[in-house]
Scaffold this motif. Structure first.
Motif, PDB file in Angstrom:
ATOM      1  N   ARG A  63     -98.049  64.727  16.244  1.00 45.42           N
ATOM      2  CA  ARG A  63     -96.667  64.269  16.374  1.00 45.42           C
ATOM      3  C   ARG A  63     -95.755  65.154  15.537  1.00 45.42           C
ATOM      4  NH1 ARG A  63     -99.190  60.355  13.024  1.00 45.42           N
ATOM      5  NH2 ARG A  63     -98.263  60.166  10.944  1.00 45.42           N
ATOM      6  N   GLU A  65     -92.829  65.567  12.839  1.00 41.35           N
ATOM      7  CA  GLU A  65     -92.246  64.870  11.689  1.00 41.35           C
ATOM      8  C   GLU A  65     -91.249  65.793  11.000  1.00 41.35           C
ATOM      9  OE1 GLU A  65     -95.044  63.331   8.909  1.00 41.35           O
ATOM     10  OE2 GLU A  65     -96.151  62.154  10.395  1.00 41.35           O
ATOM     11  N   ASP A  66     -89.985  65.447  11.057  1.00 39.76           N
ATOM     12  CA  ASP A  66     -88.940  66.206  10.371  1.00 39.76           C
ATOM     13  C   ASP A  66     -89.038  67.704  10.671  1.00 39.76           C
ATOM     14  OD1 ASP A  66     -87.962  63.858   9.167  1.00 39.76           O
ATOM     15  OD2 ASP A  66     -89.449  64.018   7.559  1.00 39.76           O
ATOM     16  N   ARG A  70     -97.534  67.398  12.768  1.00 38.32           N
ATOM     17  CA  ARG A  70     -98.605  66.697  12.061  1.00 38.32           C
ATOM     18  C   ARG A  70     -99.829  66.583  12.968  1.00 38.32           C
ATOM     19  NH1 ARG A  70     -98.890  65.270   6.695  1.00 38.32           N
ATOM     20  NH2 ARG A  70     -96.818  64.285   6.762  1.00 38.32           N
ATOM     21  N   LEU A  77    -100.040  69.045   8.043  1.00 36.59           N
ATOM     22  CA  LEU A  77     -98.687  69.228   8.550  1.00 36.59           C
ATOM     23  C   LEU A  77     -98.352  70.712   8.569  1.00 36.59           C
ATOM     24  CD1 LEU A  77     -96.090  67.641   9.405  1.00 36.59           C
ATOM     25  CD2 LEU A  77     -95.344  67.841   7.019  1.00 36.59           C
TER      26      LEU A  77
END
Length: 353
Positions: A63, A65-66, A70, A77
């Motif tokens: 996914r 993230e910012d 990830r 990450l």
């Protein structure tokens, strides 16, 4: 990393469209190389090798993230440059914790990815030119929509199909077809300049096909043109018509009904392909809302092509690909194949021994 030496390298290929990459990572394979696309913290599209360096799960299973990616297995990450920036439960990040990035650029809403020759088994090399433009996407005379097809067939069969539009009278009878004999007998000019092949066909005083009459109020017979510009990674095809005898279709500023197609043909593997396309069309004051009609009929047309090409490829496998006979309509496709063959020979010179 998968060997991609059988394809022309050190060039931009189409990876998709800007509107396709949203909040989730998007995994695709280009030239045999698995790639994941996602948006970084600034909203720009980034591309990484689709393999976590820890336990090899595709990063596309994770996914965003910012603006970082990830991994969906153990949570490593990765930033847009491929560097690991977080290992959950571990303060020190291993220096080798990184994955290969790919240069990407978005031009005229098309995502381009630079596919370089591999160096020591990894993608390497930076672009030495800007990505191609798609002028029709930014031209106020046109509106456009597009889509994508996945082919169970090699990419050069799609090139062949697009460079030989004589087939439309047989394959596309419900959309862009017309009189099949007129298509087969259309005066055709083929020219080549380096890696560029251009095919120009004209069909004067012909019956307008269904797609044309649905989008433009022609008065009767039409003078029709097909101008095909082949490049290794994509084709741009300008088709259209004017009322017969109303103006010269050799005039670059001609009016009438215009359809400007963009065709990004990117090999997935040696036997499968991505086909990213858009169609930009002009509209008549009496029929200003023709975009959905043009898009729908174009999609139907390309689906007919996909069915034909996949059936062709399946039959080639069944028969073991014996020699095929060329006819006059194959001139453009044969020129393009010679371009690819020459590039493949050059590419082989760099392949590891």
């Amino acid at each position: 990393m998968t060997d991609s030496a059988t394809f022309p390298l050190n060039r931009w290929y189409v990876a998709g469209f800007d509107w396709e990459v949203k909040d989730a990572p998007l995994g695709r394979t280009f030239l045999g190389r698995p790639v994941v696309l996602f948006r970084d913290a600034a909203g720009k599209i980034a591309a990484l090798e689709d393999r976590c360096c820890h336990r090899a799960l595709p990063l596309s299973c994770g996914r965003v993230e910012d603006g970082a990616l990830r991994c969906g297995y153990h949570g490593l990450l990765f930033a847009a440059d491929g560097q690991c920036i977080d290992v959950p439960g571990q303060g020190k990040i291993p220096t080798k914790a990184r994955v290969a990035p790919y240069p990407v650029a978005v031009v005229d809403q098309v995502i381009w990815i630079w596919m370089a020759r591999e160096v020591d088994g990894k993608a390497g090399g930076q672009p030495d030119c800007e990505p191609p433009r798609v002028p029709a996407h930014a031209d106020p005379r046109y509106r456009f929509k597009g889509g994508a097809f996945h082919y169970q067939a090699p990419y050069q069969l799609i090139h062949d199909n697009l460079l030989d539009l004589s087939h439309v009278g047989y394959v596309h009878t419900k959309t862009i077809g017309g009189n099949a004999r007129v298509h087969m007998e259309a005066p055709t000019n083929v020219a080549a300049d380096g890696e560029h092949v251009r095919v120009v066909r004209q069909m004067k005083s012909s019956q307008p096909p269904a797609t044309y009459t649905a989008a433009w109020p022609f008065k009767g017979l039409i003078d029709r043109w097909q101008e095909i510009d082949f490049h290794v990674s994509h084709l741009q095809i300008f088709t259209g018509a004017v009322d017969a005898g109303s103006e010269s279709i050799d005039n670059p500023d001609r009016g009438g009904f215009h359809m400007r197609g963009f065709h990004g043909i990117t090999p997935e593997t040696a036997t499968t392909s991505h086909y990213f396309w858009t169609m930009a069309a002009s509209s008549h004051p009496d029929q200003p809302d023709n975009l959905d009609t043009v898009h729908r009929q174009t999609a139907d047309t390309f689906e007919e092509d996909r069915e034909i090409i996949e059936a062709q490829w399946n039959n080639m496998q069944r028969f073991g690909q014996p020699p095929m006979v060329d006819i006059h309509v194959d001139a453009g496709a044969n020129r393009a194949r010679r371009v690819i063959a020459l590039l493949d020979e050059r590419n082989a010179e760099y392949a590891p021994q």
